[in-house]
Enzyme design. Structure first.
Site, PDB file in Angstrom:
ATOM      1  NE  ARG A  62      -3.590   0.051   2.184  1.00  0.00           N
ATOM      2  CZ  ARG A  62      -4.633   0.686   3.293  1.00  0.00           C
ATOM      3  NH1 ARG A  62      -4.224  -0.202   4.252  1.00  0.00           N
ATOM      4  NH2 ARG A  62      -5.289   1.686   3.186  1.00  0.00           N
ATOM      5  CB  VAL A  94      -3.346   5.234   6.363  1.00  0.00           C
ATOM      6  CG1 VAL A  94      -4.164   4.945   7.613  1.00  0.00           C
ATOM      7  CG2 VAL A  94      -3.773   4.215   5.278  1.00  0.00           C
ATOM      8  CG  HIS A 110      -8.678   5.076  11.008  1.00  0.00           C
ATOM      9  ND1 HIS A 110      -9.789   4.800  10.290  1.00  0.00           N
ATOM     10  CD2 HIS A 110      -9.350   5.177  12.199  1.00  0.00           C
ATOM     11  CE1 HIS A 110     -10.939   4.764  10.979  1.00  0.00           C
ATOM     12  NE2 HIS A 110     -10.638   5.078  11.920  1.00  0.00           N
ATOM     13  CB  CYS A 121       9.140   1.762  23.652  1.00  0.00           C
ATOM     14  SG  CYS A 121       9.788   2.243  22.085  1.00  0.00           S
ATOM     15  CB  THR A 177     -16.461   7.886   4.834  1.00  0.00           C
ATOM     16  OG1 THR A 177     -16.509   6.828   6.065  1.00  0.00           O
ATOM     17  CG2 THR A 177     -17.152   9.186   5.564  1.00  0.00           C
ATOM     18  CB  SER A 178     -19.040   3.160   3.734  1.00  0.00           C
ATOM     19  OG  SER A 178     -18.059   2.551   4.797  1.00  0.00           O
ATOM     20  CG  ASN A 202     -20.286   8.469  -0.119  1.00  0.00           C
ATOM     21  OD1 ASN A 202     -19.094   8.445   0.042  1.00  0.00           O
ATOM     22  ND2 ASN A 202     -20.948   7.240  -0.217  1.00  0.00           N
ATOM     23  CB  ALA A 220     -14.674  12.657  -4.368  1.00  0.00           C
TER      24      ALA A 220
HETATM   25  P1  OAD Z   1     -15.350   2.477   2.629  1.00  0.00           P
HETATM   26  O1  OAD Z   1     -14.608   1.441   1.604  1.00  0.00           O
HETATM   27  O2  OAD Z   1     -15.799   1.637   3.794  1.00  0.00           O
HETATM   28  O3  OAD Z   1     -16.162   3.490   1.767  1.00  0.00           O
HETATM   29  C1  OAD Z   1     -16.035   4.095   0.774  1.00  0.00           C
HETATM   30  C2  OAD Z   1     -16.972   4.989   0.632  1.00  0.00           C
HETATM   31  O4  OAD Z   1     -16.747   5.816  -0.442  1.00  0.00           O
HETATM   32  C3  OAD Z   1     -18.180   4.169  -0.098  1.00  0.00           C
HETATM   33  O5  OAD Z   1     -19.451   4.658   0.468  1.00  0.00           O
HETATM   34  C4  OAD Z   1     -18.350   4.521  -1.489  1.00  0.00           C
HETATM   35  O6  OAD Z   1     -19.770   4.529  -2.029  1.00  0.00           O
HETATM   36  C5  OAD Z   1     -17.668   5.905  -1.535  1.00  0.00           C
HETATM   37  N1  OAD Z   1     -16.848   6.065  -2.881  1.00  0.00           N
HETATM   38  C6  OAD Z   1     -16.173   5.271  -3.579  1.00  0.00           C
HETATM   39  N2  OAD Z   1     -15.677   5.927  -4.621  1.00  0.00           N
HETATM   40  C7  OAD Z   1     -15.997   7.131  -4.700  1.00  0.00           C
HETATM   41  C8  OAD Z   1     -15.613   8.349  -5.502  1.00  0.00           C
HETATM   42  N3  OAD Z   1     -14.986   8.439  -6.495  1.00  0.00           N
HETATM   43  N4  OAD Z   1     -16.041   9.414  -4.845  1.00  0.00           N
HETATM   44  C9  OAD Z   1     -17.033   9.634  -3.682  1.00  0.00           C
HETATM   45  N5  OAD Z   1     -17.084   8.295  -3.119  1.00  0.00           N
HETATM   46  C10 OAD Z   1     -16.923   7.490  -3.439  1.00  0.00           C
HETATM   47  O7  OAD Z   1     -14.184   3.358   3.392  1.00  0.00           O
HETATM   48  P2  OAD Z   1     -14.065   4.205   4.711  1.00  0.00           P
HETATM   49  O8  OAD Z   1     -15.671   4.671   4.833  1.00  0.00           O
HETATM   50  O9  OAD Z   1     -13.093   5.315   4.417  1.00  0.00           O
HETATM   51  O10 OAD Z   1     -10.104   1.532   8.598  1.00  0.00           O
HETATM   52  O11 OAD Z   1     -13.652   3.091   5.510  1.00  0.00           O
HETATM   53  C11 OAD Z   1     -13.500   3.381   7.146  1.00  0.00           C
HETATM   54  C12 OAD Z   1     -12.365   2.540   7.471  1.00  0.00           C
HETATM   55  O12 OAD Z   1     -12.607   1.331   7.465  1.00  0.00           O
HETATM   56  C13 OAD Z   1     -11.247   2.795   6.984  1.00  0.00           C
HETATM   57  O13 OAD Z   1     -10.272   4.033   7.446  1.00  0.00           O
HETATM   58  C14 OAD Z   1     -10.255   1.652   7.313  1.00  0.00           C
HETATM   59  C15 OAD Z   1     -11.439   0.518   7.036  1.00  0.00           C
HETATM   60  O14 OAD Z   1     -11.591  -0.611   7.435  1.00  0.00           O
HETATM   61  C16 OAD Z   1      -9.183   0.923   9.126  1.00  0.00           C
HETATM   62  O15 OAD Z   1      -8.307   0.091   8.468  1.00  0.00           O
HETATM   63  C17 OAD Z   1      -8.939   0.834  10.807  1.00  0.00           C
END
Ligand code: OAD
Length: 239
Positions: A62, A94, A110, A121, A177-178, A202, A220
């Site tokens: 990554r 990240v 995160h 440590c 974000t989902s 979104n 986006a």
């Molecule tokens: P997700 O993969 O859960 O959600 C991504 C969101 O972005 C979804 O709702 C998609 O519809 C939307 N999406 C995809 N492409 C897009 C675009 N081009 N424009 C706008 N929206 C778009 O990702 P996160 O919500 O970020 O944590 O996930 C939250 C956390 O879950 C992450 O930080 C990670 C993951 O497990 C850890 O690893 C601790």
């Protein structure tokens, strides 16, 4: 804030959808990271203790991908918005694409791929391109170097500062974000209870869309620049 054109305090919560068009995978969309890897293997402290090499291979790949991509128009629009108001970006991402686009006030709840931390440590340093299970902490000497990212079962970073920001926000904006992961998916309710207007930008509706006052659907790179321009044209007043 002194030197800013507008007094509004805007808090953005960003997720993987914001970086998707830069070429970084989201997690829960079809073909996303969690359809290819088991969370328990690569994103938990237990997985790391079981097989640190597997975890390093996952994050090294990554990190290498991150070096190959660039901020997109959505990151750049948010950096432009920061020039005229008090803007904080709480990101679940990240990656460092907000910073590379020019944003300064970015809170990585995160953690960050480009940072390494000693699991023993807590010492932190900039991560080299590759971390390995043989790496040794420069402070305590333990062989337990890990990526400085928050895993499932761990407490996200900066929660006190985030709470303060949510309490003081005039406008709370969730982008890409989902809403599947706590506590980030509770921020909209916290900000709203404290009096903020709320908007979700979104690709599609999410499981927490009902919590927002307003919505914009689309990629986006299209909807964020348009929304930023509209917001600035309105003197940052949203409804
Ligand atoms: P997700 O993969 O859960 O959600 C991504 C969101 O972005 C979804 O709702 C998609 O519809 C939307 N999406 C995809 N492409 C897009 C675009 N081009 N424009 C706008 N929206 C778009 O990702 P996160 O919500 O970020 O944590 O996930 C939250 C956390 O879950 C992450 O930080 C990670 C993951 O497990 C850890 O690893 C601790």
């Amino acid at each position: 804030m002194i030197g800013r054109q507008f007094q509004s305090r805007i808090v953005v919560l960003s997720g993987a959808g914001l970086s998707a068009e830069s070429g970084l995978s989201t997690f829960r969309d079809a073909g996303g990271v969690w359809s290819r890897y088991d969370i328990r293997d690569v994103a938990t402290p237990e997985g790391f203790l079981r097989d640190p090499s597997l975890v390093h291979t996952f994050y090294n790949a990554r990190r290498m991908k991150l070096r190959q991509v660039k901020p997109n128009a959505a990151h750049c629009a948010l950096a432009k918005l920061e020039d005229v108001c008090e803007l904080a970006i709480i990101t679940q991402n990240v990656d460092d694409l907000h910073e590379r686009a020019g944003s300064h006030n970015v809170i990585h709840m995160h953690g960050e791929l480009l940072s390494a931390i000693c699991h023993n440590c807590g010492h932190r340093w900039p991560s080299p391109d590759e971390l390995s299970a043989d790496d040794i902490c420069g402070r305590c000497g333990a062989q337990s170097v890990r990526p400085d990212v928050v895993w499932f079962g761990e407490i996200p970073y900066h929660l006190e500062r985030i709470n303060d920001l949510l309490l003081g926000a005039d406008l709370f904006v969730s982008i890409g974000t989902s809403g599947a992961v706590s506590p980030a998916n509770t921020f909209v309710s916290q900000a709203k209870s404290a009096g903020a207007k709320t908007i979700e930008l979104n690709l599609e509706s999410t499981e927490i869309s009902d919590c927002f006052d307003d919505h914009r659907l689309g990629p986006a790179t299209e909807i964020v620049p348009v929304w930023v321009d509209e917001l600035m044209a309105r003197g940052l007043h949203w409804r």
